[in-house]
Enzyme design. Structure first.
Site, PDB file in Angstrom:
ATOM      1  N   SER A 186      -1.813  11.078   6.128  1.00 21.32           N
ATOM      2  CA  SER A 186      -0.649  10.224   5.897  1.00 21.32           C
ATOM      3  C   SER A 186      -0.652   9.428   4.602  1.00 21.32           C
ATOM      4  CB  SER A 186      -0.469   9.262   7.073  1.00 21.32           C
ATOM      5  OG  SER A 186       0.101   9.941   8.160  1.00 21.32           O
TER       6      SER A 186
ATOM      7  N   LYS B 161       2.648  -0.930   3.711  1.00 21.59           N
ATOM      8  CA  LYS B 161       3.181  -0.059   4.760  1.00 21.59           C
ATOM      9  C   LYS B 161       3.440  -0.938   5.984  1.00 21.59           C
ATOM     10  CE  LYS B 161       2.065   4.244   7.298  1.00 21.59           C
ATOM     11  NZ  LYS B 161       1.074   5.309   7.498  1.00 21.59           N
TER      12      LYS B 161
ATOM     13  N   SER C  15       2.756  10.061   6.924  1.00 17.92           N
ATOM     14  CA  SER C  15       3.673   9.050   7.402  1.00 17.92           C
ATOM     15  C   SER C  15       3.915   7.914   6.413  1.00 17.92           C
ATOM     16  CB  SER C  15       3.136   8.440   8.703  1.00 17.92           C
ATOM     17  OG  SER C  15       1.910   7.770   8.469  1.00 17.92           O
TER      18      SER C  15
END
Lengths: 95, 478, 507
Positions: free
Chosen positions: C198, C99, C174
């Protein structure tokens, strides 16, 4: 709690965020809606409840007083927007 | 109207650690800009603080030294504001729960009495960097080497009533932190600096007047002058019908006045909240016990001991305990000589301190160490030289000419104590001054000094003064 | 630890075919690890195959912000050499994606923001260092909601991520880029972070397995902070077993993080096969009430029936303060973020506006231009909540509620071993559907947020489909019981195949 454009402007200044005038009403609306959501907290009786700042009940760890970080100015300043003579440059600071 | 002044001081003492409060970057003074600002000090994305153990130990020692409460639980908080020398745009400090609270410090007043000043709290925080205002094409340059340097902010109660008291308190605190070895006390480098909160009120009034805060006073003299100026300014203002406004003021040492820092007056809202990157600081009994064990003998205790153990006056004892280094030097001298603590005191406070001052020298770098000074004093004690000659020898030692004995030998300064040799000199002097002898014998006692002087001169100062005295009395009688 | 990970997944699973016939990108990390160990293919071949898939499919998905093909191949070759030397571990040579919130030295670390569009990190996050040390190969950096603020991966400066199951829907957020990449088989595993759901919510919406560990289990050093007291990094992969392998490498004490827990890391694969007989699963009645999509509820109930068949017992429990989680979260997270993101001031790194006329202009314009609307909203809310006169009513009150929520969980764990419920009240929603309505968007995390407030570990695994979109089941366990969560998910994955299904367009 509902926030108007003047309050949004004041908060934006505290947070040092430029917001275009035409966007202020939308922020005011959204922020007010969020604060309304948040106001649901008032339904809870929290008298005498100890606030919880951290998930785990731990104490701060202490590190030994030793110098472990070498000079990396060149690497750090390679990603800086403006530097000169090893200094970060900003518009004149007035005291 | 009679006015009373109310002063509280906030003193920032830089703690004498090798590395920063939350990072492993060096705290050494004077490095090239930004070479001692690591990822944490720069507030790069993703970095995290970890607390330096020695910073906490030093704060605990300070708390114990001022009879304060050392908190078993204290909390670090973020003070949020934007400024170019503050890389994260928040300063990690302590707010609601400081590490030290409710202490006190006794100061000596001019009239010989003493006064206890309350210390509200002392908390740990990180220092900011520096903005350099030399012109970089109309820009300021930011050096973050100082960012993250550990500070202990010591906040007094508004117990001080004059600029002199404020200075006495500040000096006492300075002495304390340097004694404890937790601060180098170097005010030029900013290791010990002061903000003063000053207000005035009609005498007898219990409510506090509106205060002004004078920022960044980095010398005792500036503190005194700035406060005196500020008191006068406030009284003049009120007496001429004006009102003191609560504000931050800056002292201008060139003009000797304080002026308003309006730029800092914009509504500050620091939005303090507990720093989620740091956990509560929990100090158990063992930690506090260890900090107590690290405490050196404190100035007041040392002073009392000097008076009792060495038979010194309060004045001498207090001068000798001004700094730990001086007290240690004195005690080392006494130990080496093994006697005459008063003689040692006179020399350490006298010639030794005078030479240090003259050369602006640290005790640690003194050319004459305690053992060497004792070597000189031993020769006074055994009457090899007089006190007066000793001054000459000391000067030579200071200049690096060697040990006392070597200098005495080389320069032939050994005192004459042989009675017949002294008598011979006296006889010569009497023979050379018949007129003065007649006058003396006719009752002009004052001339005794003249004869002593002549004898000393002729003996190049080496005749033992006591013996000269005794023998002269006899000889002059005729 | 054994150098060759043993996976019995394929043999035990009634739906799986023999290993050899499965395409490389369809294999789990455990299977790929076995393949590398058996010399069926090299890490270089494997890495090349995944890079090729990213090049081919990413334009549709926008799951990656940055592809690091060259360094990936270099890492792959190094991994192959390491294997030659007999020093390979289970992750050596396995390609993964990070990420874009984890700092990667020499590689752009944007956090999905214009603010950091040109930020080349000068250092590595601990998670990155640890996975490098395990020999994992970084394919690139995945797309995400800006500064991890969002539940749909639509707030990214780099454009929205699409859900591989239906390109017109969101992948959740997210960590939507990581979830979409794993679901579309562009990477066998990825890292994510979870502040309010997330990892779990995008895992649910993309039909993969994602684990948010106990707060303090995975180091936050180098993980760009959103809300420091809630943020936690974790693994995202197809199976619980793969998550166990990744977590084993990611977790552990880090002296650079004051909130990191000094506690040994167990072998998370050791307990995977433990039978579920007698396992007590608590079903909070508050997680099955108003707002929950009926079909999602039905899917979760079907999964619970499967668990009962596996020997578990389900009981209804209550987490009475559940409805307070979102209000408390939207004070605490914005408050912390308003302070955490204050460092982006255009001075030392990051976006700086053109020709600032003075200091204030530098700050306000650099920040105003650098942050998107959702980040701006949260900074404003947090700034307000901490400001003079409001602190007690907002921040302090929220922290008290946080305590109540945490206490609810502790009471529940006196009765049950794990807590289960839907990960999200709905399946993936349409792109753009909620982007202008923050409140509706926030409610997407209604079942995940309380876990972050309490700091507990939580896992989402795929348990079926509604309208051809995946449904996630969330398990919550007590502190440091990640091994239990992985075990509970793994046993289910032994008897079901939801986690093995691949979106048709990416098969």
């Amino acid at each position: 709690m509902s926030l108007g454009p003047a309050e949004v402007a004041k908060i934006a200044y505290l947070a040092r965020l430029a917001i275009r005038d035409e966007d202020v009403p939308a922020y005011a609306r959204n922020l007010s809606a969020i604060l309304e959501l948040v106001a649901q907290m008032n339904a809870a009786d929290t008298t005498g409840v100890t606030p919880m700042a951290h998930p785990l009940d731990m104490a701060q760890r202490l590190r030994p007083d030793t110098v472990s970080e070498p000079d990396q100015r060149a690497a750090f300043q390679a990603i800086a927007p403006r530097v000169e003579a090893g200094l970060y440059l900003v518009p004149k600071v007035i005291e | 109207m009679e006015w009373e002044t109310v002063i509280g001081l906030e003193i920032h003492a830089q703690l004498a650690t090798k590395s920063k409060i939350f990072s492993g970057a060096s705290t050494a003074y004077g490095a090239e800009p930004n070479t001692q600002a690591c990822a944490i000090d720069l507030g790069l994305p993703g970095v995290l603080p970890v607390l330096n153990r020695d910073v906490v130990r030093m704060a605990a020692m300070f708390g114990l030294a001022i009879d304060a409460e050392v908190a078993h639980r204290s909390v670090f908080a973020r003070k949020n504001y934007f400024y170019p020398d503050l890389p994260k745009s928040y300063q990690i400090s302590q707010y609601e729960l400081p590490v030290v609270a409710k202490g006190r410090l006794s100061i000596d007043l001019d009239d010989g009495s003493s006064k206890v000043i309350g210390i509200t709290r002392a908390h740990l925080e990180e220092d900011a960097g520096k903005s350099l205002h030399e012109d970089f094409h109309g820009q300021s340059g930011i050096d973050l080497n100082r960012a993250g340097t550990p500070l202990l902010e010591i906040v007094s109660e508004p117990d001080l009533r004059s600029a002199k008291e404020a200075v006495a308190y500040m000096k006492k605190l300075h002495q304390m932190v340097v004694y404890l070895g937790i601060c180098d006390g170097n005010m030029q480098e900013g290791s010990f600096r002061c903000d003063a909160n000053v207000s005035v009120r009609p005498k007898g009034e219990s409510k506090l007047g509106t205060r002004a805060e004078i920022k960044n006073l980095n010398s005792f003299r500036f503190v005194e002058r700035a406060i005196e100026f500020e008191i006068e300014r406030q009284i003049d203002l009120i007496e001429s019908g004006g009102k003191v406004v609560q504000e931050t003021r800056l002292y201008d040492p060139d003009k000797g006045e304080t002026r308003s820092m309006r730029s800092k007056e914009e509504a500050n809202d620091y939005r303090y909240f507990p720093d989620p990157d740091l956990l509560p600081l929990i100090l158990d009994e063992a930690f506090i016990h260890a900090a107590r064990a690290d405490l050196p003998e404190l100035p007041e205790t040392k002073k009392r001991r000097f008076m009792e153990a060495y038979g010194l006056s309060a004045y001498d004892a207090s001068v000798l305990t001004t700094s730990r280094a001086l007290a240690d030097y004195y005690e080392a001298t006494v130990a080496a000589l093994g006697a005459e603590p008063k003689l040692c005191a006179n020399w350490v406070m006298g010639d030794f301190s005078a030479f240090l001052n003259k050369d602006n020298q640290d005790i640690a770098n003194s050319p004459v160490n305690a053992g060497q000074l004792a070597g000189l004093l031993r020769r006074i004690q055994d009457r090899t030289i007089s006190g007066k000659i000793a001054k000459e020898v000391f000067e030579a030692m200071w200049a690096g000419e060697g040990e006392a004995d070597a200098i005495i030998e080389k320069r032939g300064l050994r005192q004459i104590t042989d009675t017949s040799a002294i008598e011979k000199v006296i006889d010569e002097v009497i023979a050379a001054n018949p007129e003065q002898l007649a006058q003396y014998r006719a009752g002009k006692d004052k001339l005794f000094g003249f004869f002593v002087g002549q004898v000393m001169k002729l003996s190049k100062g080496k005749a033992n003064p006591q013996q000269v005295n005794d023998l002269l009395v006899e000889k002059l009688k005729g | 630890m054994s150098l060759v990970p043993l996976s019995l997944t394929a043999e035990k699973n009634p739906w799986s075919t023999s290993l050899d016939s499965i395409a490389m990108h369809e294999k789990t990390i455990a299977q790929l690890s076995a393949g590398l160990a058996a010399g069926e293919f090299s890490s270089e071949e494997l890495t090349d195959a995944f890079l090729e898939r990213v090049r081919r499919y990413n334009p549709q998905l926008n799951a990656f912000i940055t592809l690091t093909a060259e360094t990936a191949l270099a890492q792959a070759r190094a991994a192959d050499e390491r294997r030659q030397r007999g020093e390979a571990g289970p992750l050596t040579g396995i390609p993964i994606a990070h990420k874009d919130i984890f700092c990667t030295e020499g590689v752009r670390t944007s956090c999905g923001s214009r603010m950091l569009d040109r930020f080349i990190s000068p250092y590595n996050a601990t998670v990155v260092d640890k996975l490098n040390a395990a020999g994992a190969v970084m394919l690139g950096k995945t797309n995400m909601d800006e500064f991890a603020m969002g539940s749909s991966s639509e707030t990214s400066f780099y454009g929205p991520v699409c859900n591989p199951w239906d390109l017109d829907t969101v992948p959740g957020g997210s960590s939507g880029g990581s979830a979409a990449a794993v679901a579309a088989r562009l990477a066998p595993g990825a890292t994510g972070t979870d502040t309010g759901g997330s990892i779990r919510q995008p895992a649910a919406m993309c039909g993969i397995t994602g684990l948010k560990p106990t707060y303090g289990r995975v180091s936050r050093w180098g993980m760009i902070a959103y809300a420091s007291s809630l943020d936690q990094g974790g693994p995202m992969a197809r199976t619980a077993e793969d998550c166990a392998l990744l977590l084993g490498a990611m977790a552990g004490f880090d002296p650079r993080d004051s909130t990191s827990v000094d506690r040994p890391v167990p072998d998370y694969t050791a307990q995977l096969d433990r039978p579920l007989n007698g396992l007590k699963i608590g079903l909070p009645k508050e997680y099955f009430g108003e707002g929950l999509d009926g079909a999602v509820a039905q899917t979760v109930e079907t999964a619970m029936a499967e668990y009962r068949k596996l020997g578990a017992e389900t009981v209804e429990i209550s987490l009475p303060n559940s409805q307070l989680a979102i209000p408390a979260y939207y004070v605490i997270a914005p408050a912390e973020c308003s302070s955490n993101l204050a460092r982006f001031d255009g001075v030392r790194y990051g976006h700086r506006c053109e020709n600032p006329k003075d200091l204030l202009d530098l700050y306000t314009r650099s920040r105003g231009e650098g942050f998107g609307p959702e980040v701006t909203r949260r900074i404003l809310v947090g700034t307000f909540a901490l400001s003079a006169g409001y602190y007690d009513a907002y921040y302090l009150k929220a922290q008290q509620i946080r305590r109540l929520i945490s206490d609810d969980f502790q009471r529940a764990f006196e009765q049950v071993d794990v807590i289960a419920g839907p990960t999200s009240p709905t399946v993936a929603f349409r792109l753009g559907e909620k982007v202008d309505d923050p409140i509706t968007m926030y409610l997407s995390d209604i079942y995940t947020i309380a876990v972050n407030l309490a700091g507990l570990p939580g896992l989402s695994l795929p348990v079926g489909f509604v309208s051809e979109l995946p449904v996630g089941l969330q398990f919550i366990a007590n502190y440091f019981a990640e091994d239990r969560l992985l075990n509970v998910a793994h046993r289910y994955q032994q008897v079901t195949d939801w986690h093995l299904r691949t979106p048709l367009a990416f098969a």
